[in-house]
Design a protein around this motif. Structure first.
Motif, PDB file in Angstrom:
ATOM      1  N   MET A  84      -9.889   8.822 -16.315  1.00 22.29           N
ATOM      2  CA  MET A  84      -8.628   9.432 -15.908  1.00 22.29           C
ATOM      3  C   MET A  84      -8.406   9.159 -14.430  1.00 22.29           C
ATOM      4  O   MET A  84      -9.364   9.068 -13.654  1.00 22.29           O
ATOM      5  N   ALA A  85      -7.135   9.025 -14.040  1.00 20.66           N
ATOM      6  CA  ALA A  85      -6.838   8.759 -12.633  1.00 20.66           C
ATOM      7  C   ALA A  85      -5.398   9.139 -12.329  1.00 20.66           C
ATOM      8  O   ALA A  85      -4.564   9.294 -13.220  1.00 20.66           O
ATOM      9  N   GLN A  86      -5.125   9.257 -11.056  1.00 18.51           N
ATOM     10  CA  GLN A  86      -3.784   9.534 -10.548  1.00 18.51           C
ATOM     11  C   GLN A  86      -3.388   8.353  -9.659  1.00 18.51           C
ATOM     12  O   GLN A  86      -4.225   7.781  -8.960  1.00 18.51           O
ATOM     13  N   PHE A  87      -2.124   7.969  -9.708  1.00 18.89           N
ATOM     14  CA  PHE A  87      -1.642   6.919  -8.817  1.00 18.89           C
ATOM     15  C   PHE A  87      -0.165   7.158  -8.556  1.00 18.89           C
ATOM     16  O   PHE A  87       0.474   7.991  -9.205  1.00 18.89           O
ATOM     17  N   CYS A  88       0.393   6.451  -7.611  1.00 18.88           N
ATOM     18  CA  CYS A  88       1.825   6.565  -7.309  1.00 18.88           C
ATOM     19  C   CYS A  88       2.500   5.236  -7.613  1.00 18.88           C
ATOM     20  O   CYS A  88       2.015   4.181  -7.207  1.00 18.88           O
ATOM     21  N   ALA A  89       3.622   5.316  -8.317  1.00 14.46           N
ATOM     22  CA  ALA A  89       4.311   4.104  -8.751  1.00 14.46           C
ATOM     23  C   ALA A  89       4.644   3.190  -7.584  1.00 14.46           C
ATOM     24  O   ALA A  89       4.552   1.963  -7.691  1.00 14.46           O
ATOM     25  N   GLY A  90       5.055   3.780  -6.459  1.00 12.88           N
ATOM     26  CA  GLY A  90       5.461   2.989  -5.312  1.00 12.88           C
ATOM     27  C   GLY A  90       4.332   2.233  -4.639  1.00 12.88           C
ATOM     28  O   GLY A  90       4.595   1.328  -3.833  1.00 12.88           O
ATOM     29  N   TYR A  91       3.085   2.574  -4.955  1.00  9.48           N
ATOM     30  CA  TYR A  91       1.967   1.847  -4.374  1.00  9.48           C
ATOM     31  C   TYR A  91       1.915   0.410  -4.891  1.00  9.48           C
ATOM     32  O   TYR A  91       1.472  -0.502  -4.202  1.00  9.48           O
ATOM     33  N   HIS A  92       2.326   0.210  -6.132  1.00  7.60           N
ATOM     34  CA  HIS A  92       2.281  -1.125  -6.729  1.00  7.60           C
ATOM     35  C   HIS A  92       3.361  -1.243  -7.808  1.00  7.60           C
ATOM     36  O   HIS A  92       3.065  -1.261  -9.007  1.00  7.60           O
ATOM     37  N   PRO A  93       4.633  -1.306  -7.380  1.00 12.48           N
ATOM     38  CA  PRO A  93       5.749  -1.314  -8.333  1.00 12.48           C
ATOM     39  C   PRO A  93       5.703  -2.453  -9.336  1.00 12.48           C
ATOM     40  O   PRO A  93       6.199  -2.306 -10.456  1.00 12.48           O
ATOM     41  N   ASP A  94       5.110  -3.585  -8.975  1.00 19.31           N
ATOM     42  CA  ASP A  94       5.041  -4.704  -9.910  1.00 19.31           C
ATOM     43  C   ASP A  94       4.091  -4.416 -11.077  1.00 19.31           C
ATOM     44  O   ASP A  94       4.213  -5.031 -12.138  1.00 19.31           O
ATOM     45  N   LYS A  95       3.157  -3.499 -10.870  1.00 16.41           N
ATOM     46  CA  LYS A  95       2.219  -3.153 -11.943  1.00 16.41           C
ATOM     47  C   LYS A  95       2.819  -2.163 -12.927  1.00 16.41           C
ATOM     48  O   LYS A  95       2.356  -2.074 -14.072  1.00 16.41           O
ATOM     49  N   ASN A  96       3.799  -1.396 -12.470  1.00 12.25           N
ATOM     50  CA  ASN A  96       4.374  -0.359 -13.330  1.00 12.25           C
ATOM     51  C   ASN A  96       5.890  -0.262 -13.105  1.00 12.25           C
ATOM     52  O   ASN A  96       6.403   0.796 -12.757  1.00 12.25           O
ATOM     53  N   PRO A  97       6.598  -1.374 -13.308  1.00  8.91           N
ATOM     54  CA  PRO A  97       8.023  -1.395 -12.959  1.00  8.91           C
ATOM     55  C   PRO A  97       8.868  -0.372 -13.714  1.00  8.91           C
ATOM     56  O   PRO A  97       9.835   0.150 -13.161  1.00  8.91           O
ATOM     57  N   SER A  98       8.512  -0.067 -14.946  1.00 14.47           N
ATOM     58  CA  SER A  98       9.360   0.808 -15.760  1.00 14.47           C
ATOM     59  C   SER A  98       9.493   2.207 -15.182  1.00 14.47           C
ATOM     60  O   SER A  98      10.565   2.819 -15.257  1.00 14.47           O
ATOM     61  N   ILE A  99       8.435   2.738 -14.588  1.00 12.67           N
ATOM     62  CA  ILE A  99       8.502   4.119 -14.094  1.00 12.67           C
ATOM     63  C   ILE A  99       9.066   4.216 -12.683  1.00 12.67           C
ATOM     64  O   ILE A  99       9.273   5.313 -12.175  1.00 12.67           O
ATOM     65  N   THR A 100       9.358   3.068 -12.063  1.00 12.99           N
ATOM     66  CA  THR A 100       9.950   3.132 -10.727  1.00 12.99           C
ATOM     67  C   THR A 100      11.387   3.651 -10.763  1.00 12.99           C
ATOM     68  O   THR A 100      11.942   3.982  -9.718  1.00 12.99           O
ATOM     69  N   VAL A 101      11.977   3.768 -11.955  1.00 11.71           N
ATOM     70  CA  VAL A 101      13.288   4.407 -12.068  1.00 11.71           C
ATOM     71  C   VAL A 101      13.229   5.835 -11.546  1.00 11.71           C
ATOM     72  O   VAL A 101      14.217   6.376 -11.041  1.00 11.71           O
ATOM     73  N   LEU A 102      12.059   6.449 -11.633  1.00  9.38           N
ATOM     74  CA  LEU A 102      11.883   7.834 -11.194  1.00  9.38           C
ATOM     75  C   LEU A 102      11.764   7.952  -9.677  1.00  9.38           C
ATOM     76  O   LEU A 102      11.731   9.058  -9.144  1.00  9.38           O
ATOM     77  N   GLU A 103      11.702   6.817  -8.986  1.00  9.69           N
ATOM     78  CA  GLU A 103      11.627   6.832  -7.532  1.00  9.69           C
ATOM     79  C   GLU A 103      12.936   6.386  -6.874  1.00  9.69           C
ATOM     80  O   GLU A 103      12.988   6.238  -5.652  1.00  9.69           O
ATOM     81  N   LEU A 104      13.966   6.193  -7.670  1.00 15.76           N
ATOM     82  CA  LEU A 104      15.257   5.812  -7.083  1.00 15.76           C
ATOM     83  C   LEU A 104      15.818   6.973  -6.264  1.00 15.76           C
ATOM     84  O   LEU A 104      15.669   8.135  -6.643  1.00 15.76           O
ATOM     85  N   PRO A 105      16.467   6.681  -5.147  1.00 10.61           N
ATOM     86  CA  PRO A 105      16.991   7.761  -4.295  1.00 10.61           C
ATOM     87  C   PRO A 105      18.254   8.391  -4.887  1.00 10.61           C
ATOM     88  O   PRO A 105      18.984   7.758  -5.648  1.00 10.61           O
ATOM     89  N   PHE A 106      18.459   9.628  -4.535  1.00 11.30           N
ATOM     90  CA  PHE A 106      19.694  10.349  -4.868  1.00 11.30           C
ATOM     91  C   PHE A 106      20.019  10.341  -6.371  1.00 11.30           C
ATOM     92  O   PHE A 106      21.142  10.087  -6.773  1.00 11.30           O
ATOM     93  N   MET A 107      19.010  10.664  -7.177  1.00  8.56           N
ATOM     94  CA  MET A 107      19.232  10.726  -8.623  1.00  8.56           C
ATOM     95  C   MET A 107      19.689  12.110  -9.077  1.00  8.56           C
ATOM     96  O   MET A 107      20.021  12.309 -10.240  1.00  8.56           O
ATOM     97  N   GLY A 108      19.665  13.084  -8.180  1.00  6.52           N
ATOM     98  CA  GLY A 108      20.154  14.414  -8.534  1.00  6.52           C
ATOM     99  C   GLY A 108      19.092  15.396  -8.955  1.00  6.52           C
ATOM    100  O   GLY A 108      19.404  16.502  -9.401  1.00  6.52           O
ATOM    101  N   VAL A 109      17.818  15.026  -8.812  1.00  9.85           N
ATOM    102  CA  VAL A 109      16.722  15.953  -9.129  1.00  9.85           C
ATOM    103  C   VAL A 109      16.547  16.915  -7.960  1.00  9.85           C
ATOM    104  O   VAL A 109      16.397  16.487  -6.819  1.00  9.85           O
ATOM    105  N   SER A 110      16.564  18.210  -8.256  1.00  5.61           N
ATOM    106  CA  SER A 110      16.472  19.184  -7.162  1.00  5.61           C
ATOM    107  C   SER A 110      15.346  20.201  -7.318  1.00  5.61           C
ATOM    108  O   SER A 110      15.061  20.939  -6.381  1.00  5.61           O
ATOM    109  N   THR A 111      14.683  20.243  -8.476  1.00 10.03           N
ATOM    110  CA  THR A 111      13.589  21.200  -8.672  1.00 10.03           C
ATOM    111  C   THR A 111      12.383  20.499  -9.284  1.00 10.03           C
ATOM    112  O   THR A 111      12.499  19.415  -9.883  1.00 10.03           O
TER     113      THR A 111
END
Length: 335
Positions: A84-111
């Motif tokens: 098991m491990a933890q990582f951040c998508a932005g550390y290596h976006p080419d390895k996990n491009p699909s989840i980088t949608v969750l790092e787009l700015p101004f998506m309207g997430v507030s909580t």
């Protein structure tokens, strides 16, 4: 008692003490980094719950940096260096491009609750499951973070124009948005930020409040933005697919069935402990709070959101990912 009988009894007693240990204990190694903090509380809680539900038969051995570098955790999962491990998508976006949608700015997430909901929706999308399967990884749960803001040294920016030329530690969509504001984003792991800030390599760092405290930027900072809110990072917890399949059914149920409770604990901890400590910490250090006007924030969002979002969709289409579908999934989940 004859010698042969004594030996038989002794062997039986020995087996009775050792057999449960041999057949019951399952230990997973978990690769995190830094130190225990709000960002890792769900993993700590998960370990506690799993052990309790299995009467100690299944344990998670959590390591903070002893198993891998944070940017190499996904690689470690891929070849089974740990389970098991933890990582951040932005550390290596080419390895996990699909989840980088969750790092787009101004998506309207507030909580944090919204962050959990959109992350789960994306993690369960077939294209995302397939993307992470390339690394023999299954997404287990998110590490929900509030909107990032910036702490920096030197003169405090009073407007968006003052960000021009500032070297800011920022990854993913946050970095792209700050580029549009004229800043110079720099990608580095969280553990490197304090030294970079103190040595003048960067002028500021984009973090959630817990990380500003955990990684020491708040100790050096002169100012902090209260409402820039350009986005956040997505840092999932993943498990090795083979290790998950090899678990006893009861152990697998204990692990998967504890995720929501662990996330509830995380949200409660972040809201009631981390955020409660943040304001007093700023006051203690005499850090200036920078609050941008609504007009400037709207201008920033208008300039950054559309172009960055479209660029992401175009880039993911080239990777043969259902970009628009993933993008819409986030927005539809928020609705």
């Amino acid at each position: 008692m004859k010698l042969k009988t004594k030996l038989a009894v002794s062997a039986a007693v020995l087996v009775s003490f050792t057999a449960p240990q041999v057949f019951a204990d399952t230990q997973w190694n978990v690769s995190l980094w830094g130190k225990r903090r709000a960002f890792t509380e769900h993993v700590e809680k998960l370990a506690e719950l799993v052990s309790a539900k299995t009467n100690g038969e299944f344990t998670l051995n959590i390591s903070y940096g002893g198993l891998s570098k944070n940017k190499e955790n996904l690689d470690g999962i891929s070849f089974g260096a740990f389970e098991m491990a933890q990582f951040c998508a932005g550390y290596h976006p080419d390895k996990n491009p699909s989840i980088t949608v969750l790092e787009l700015p101004f998506m309207g997430v507030s909580t944090l609750e919204q962050e959990i909901a959109v992350s789960k929706a994306v993690y369960n999308h077939p294209a995302v499951v397939k993307d992470l399967a390339r690394w023999n990884a299954k997404l287990l749960m998110p590490s929900p973070l509030p909107q990032y803001n910036i702490a920096g040294v030197g003169d405090a920016p009073q407007s968006l124009a003052d960000f021009k030329g500032l070297r800011i530690r920022a990854t993913g969509g946050i970095g792209e948005a700050l580029t549009i504001a004229g800043a110079v984003p720099t990608s580095m792991s969280a553990t490197e930020v304090r030294q970079a800030l103190d040595s003048g390599v960067i002028n500021a760092a984009s973090f959630a409040p817990h990380a500003h405290m955990s990684f020491g930027t708040v100790e050096s900072a002169d100012w902090w933005t209260t409402n820039l809110n350009p986005g956040t990072v997505n840092c999932p917890v993943v498990v090795n697919v083979d290790s998950l399949a090899d678990l006893k059914p009861a152990h697998r149920d204990a692990l998967l069935g504890s995720v929501d409770e662990a996330l509830n604990h995380y949200v409660d901890y972040y809201n009631n402990q981390t955020m409660a400590a943040w304001g007093p910490k700023l006051d203690e250090k005499g850090i200036e709070r920078v609050t941008l006007t609504e007009a400037e924030l709207k201008t920033f969002k208008d300039k950054a959101a559309g172009p960055v979002h479209q660029a992401w969709i175009d880039s993911m289409n080239k990777k043969k990912l259902p970009a628009q579908e993933l993008y819409d999934l986030v927005l539809d989940t928020l609705k």
